[in-house]
Design an enzyme around this catalytic site. Structure first.
Site, mmCIF file in Angstrom:
data_model
loop_
_atom_site.group_PDB
_atom_site.id
_atom_site.type_symbol
_atom_site.label_atom_id
_atom_site.label_comp_id
_atom_site.label_asym_id
_atom_site.label_seq_id
_atom_site.Cartn_x
_atom_site.Cartn_y
_atom_site.Cartn_z
ATOM 1 N N SER A 20 10.100 -111.673 -138.784
ATOM 2 C CA SER A 20 10.220 -110.364 -139.426
ATOM 3 C C SER A 20 8.939 -109.543 -139.365
ATOM 4 O O SER A 20 8.995 -108.309 -139.326
ATOM 5 C CB SER A 20 10.632 -110.534 -140.894
ATOM 6 N N HIS A 52 16.183 -117.363 -136.571
ATOM 7 C CA HIS A 52 16.572 -116.035 -136.110
ATOM 8 C C HIS A 52 17.230 -116.151 -134.741
ATOM 9 O O HIS A 52 17.071 -117.143 -134.025
ATOM 10 C CB HIS A 52 15.352 -115.123 -135.989
#
Length: 468
Positions: A79, A432
């Site tokens: 992120s 992810h």
């Protein structure tokens, strides 16, 4: 003759207004970031709430694009660099917060209390700060804000207002918010105008009696912020009492993130959920506070717990938080249109920082609950794997819940709040995904958001929309 001159003047005014819109100059920008909200999560959330033929609010925004999310050193980003790419236009390494590409992600060390309070980013030559869109807006006299359902010092919000070599140095990220204090990010001028999220422990002294977290340096950053003119809030009531013209920081969780939406709205609410505002309420309040600035504002809104639920392979909480995020988008649109009906002065952008490994299984019947076991479109009977066992429509590519031997699943099990979807590869936590994500936009300057874009290009489009 007078009527003719009046008509010409009105026509010229309209022409100038249209030219300004065509140039993409926005007075206000609201940037919505659904953390981990990949395309499958968007689709599943839509079906969960509105059915296959329905629409999320974000689906109704007229401009769309695909966003490439890779970081400077990884096919699959985390992120920190993905959000920082939106905020700075710079590709950086995983775990790095708004710094130059060569910055090495160096983990913080443990302080005397065992918390990550030792900043190891000060090595000579380890990168330089990359200017953020929030800092640019502040320098132009605009009001600025960052609000989130995660800790305020978490990776996504941190990229808007801080610069550091590792996202885990949250105590030092917090210090960058205090005007004039040790470690303050001077590019913030007199400070960020509106801040909301969780993680109060990163701002207050170490507390041995309760949560055993807190600052080893003994500083109480909330007292320091109050001395600089901030109203400080700890709950929804405090937020409601905040007034325009005064800076505000609201930290609605003592030592972690805000509760998942499913838990915040439970009866009774879980943890501190009873006193926490929804993301929609936070968004509307932030707009109220920021809009008192005649020069406009930049506001970042993160639905951060979508990502956390996906990491835990708990699709129900991920979808519920995505719906809450979408409700915040609707609330912002409705609020903005009260004073800017055509959004001629307001740009709203909605996107995600990265994908996850959530995927759809089988050929499910239309209308079958998206969290349920898969039922075939031809006969509405439970679909079976090669061994004759039922399975869910939603699964994950990796994560902890990979059974050595699959067994039959039933609806009462898989529709429960705490059910964890099965995974293909066994890992301690789901990762992810590296796929492209969606971007939606509407309002002033939205026409430029189209095609397949690198995430760094979004920064340039935000600058252009502001006329910077």
């Amino acid at each position: 003759m007078h009527m003719k001159r009046t008509f010409i003047a009105a026509a010229l005014a309209l022409t100038f207004a249209q030219a300004a819109y065509a140039a993409g100059e926005a007075k206000n920008i609201i940037f919505f970031l659904g953390d981990g909200m990949g395309p499958s999560t968007v689709t599943a959330s839509r079906i969960y709430k509105y059915g296959e033929a329905g629409s999320l609010t974000m689906d109704t925004l007229e401009r769309t694009a695909r966003i490439k999310t890779y970081s400077n050193d990884a096919q699959t980003t985390d992120s920190a660099p993905s959000m920082a790419a939106y905020m700075t236009g710079v590709k950086m390494n995983n775990e790095v917060i708004s710094m130059s590409p060569e910055t090495v992600a160096t983990n913080p060390g443990r302080d005397a209390n065992g918390n990550l309070g030792v900043n190891n980013c000060a090595a000579s030559g380890n990168g330089t700060s990359a200017t953020t869109i929030l800092e640019l807006a502040k320098a132009k006299g605009k009001a600025v804000g960052a609000i989130t359902t995660t800790e305020l010092t978490h990776a996504t919000p941190a990229t808007t207002f801080s610069h550091i070599c590792n996202r885990n140095a949250q105590y030092h990220i917090a210090a960058q918010l205090v005007p004039g204090g040790v470690g303050f990010n001077s590019a913030l001028g007199d400070g960020v105008d509106v801040l909301m999220g969780g993680g109060r422990n990163h701002f207050t002294p170490f507390d041995a009696a309760t949560n055993k977290t807190g600052r080893a340096d003994g500083r109480n950053l909330l007292i320091e912020l109050a001395a600089k003119g901030y109203a400080v809030g700890a709950n929804k009531t405090d937020m409601s009492a905040a007034v325009a013209g005064k800076k505000f920081i609201g930290l609605y969780s003592s030592k972690s993130h805000l509760e998942y939406e499913l838990d915040r709205t439970a009866s009774p609410p879980v943890g501190e959920g009873a006193t926490q505002p929804s993301l929609a309420e936070m968004t509307v309040k932030a707009m109220d506070l920021l809009s008192s600035n005649k020069d406009g504002y930049f506001l970042m809104v993160e639905g951060g717990r979508i990502d956390h639920a996906l990491h835990g392979t708990n699709a129900k909480r991920a979808l519920t938080d995505t719906i809450a995020f979408d409700d915040a988008i609707k609330a912002a649109l409705d609020k903005a249109k009260l004073t800017d009906p055509t959004l001629a002065n307001t740009l709203i952008v909605v996107t995600a920082d990265h994908d996850h490994t959530l995927a759809f299984n089988g050929y499910g019947k239309k209308g079958n609950p998206i969290l349920d076991i898969n039922r075939g479109y031809k006969d509405n009977l439970p679909s079976k794997d090669a061994d004759g066992n039922t399975y869910t429509t939603l699964v994950f590519g990796n994560g902890p819940n990979r059974p050595n031997t699959r067994v039959n699943l039933d609806s009462s099990t898989v529709l429960a709040d705490n059910y964890l979807q099965e995974t293909g590869v066994r890992l301690a936590s789901e990762t992810h995904g590296g796929g492209d994500v969606k971007l939606f936009a509407t309002g002033a300057g939205a026409k430029t958001f189209k095609g397949t874009l690198d995430n760094t290009k979004v920064f340039a489009l935000l600058k252009s929309a502001f006329g910077f």
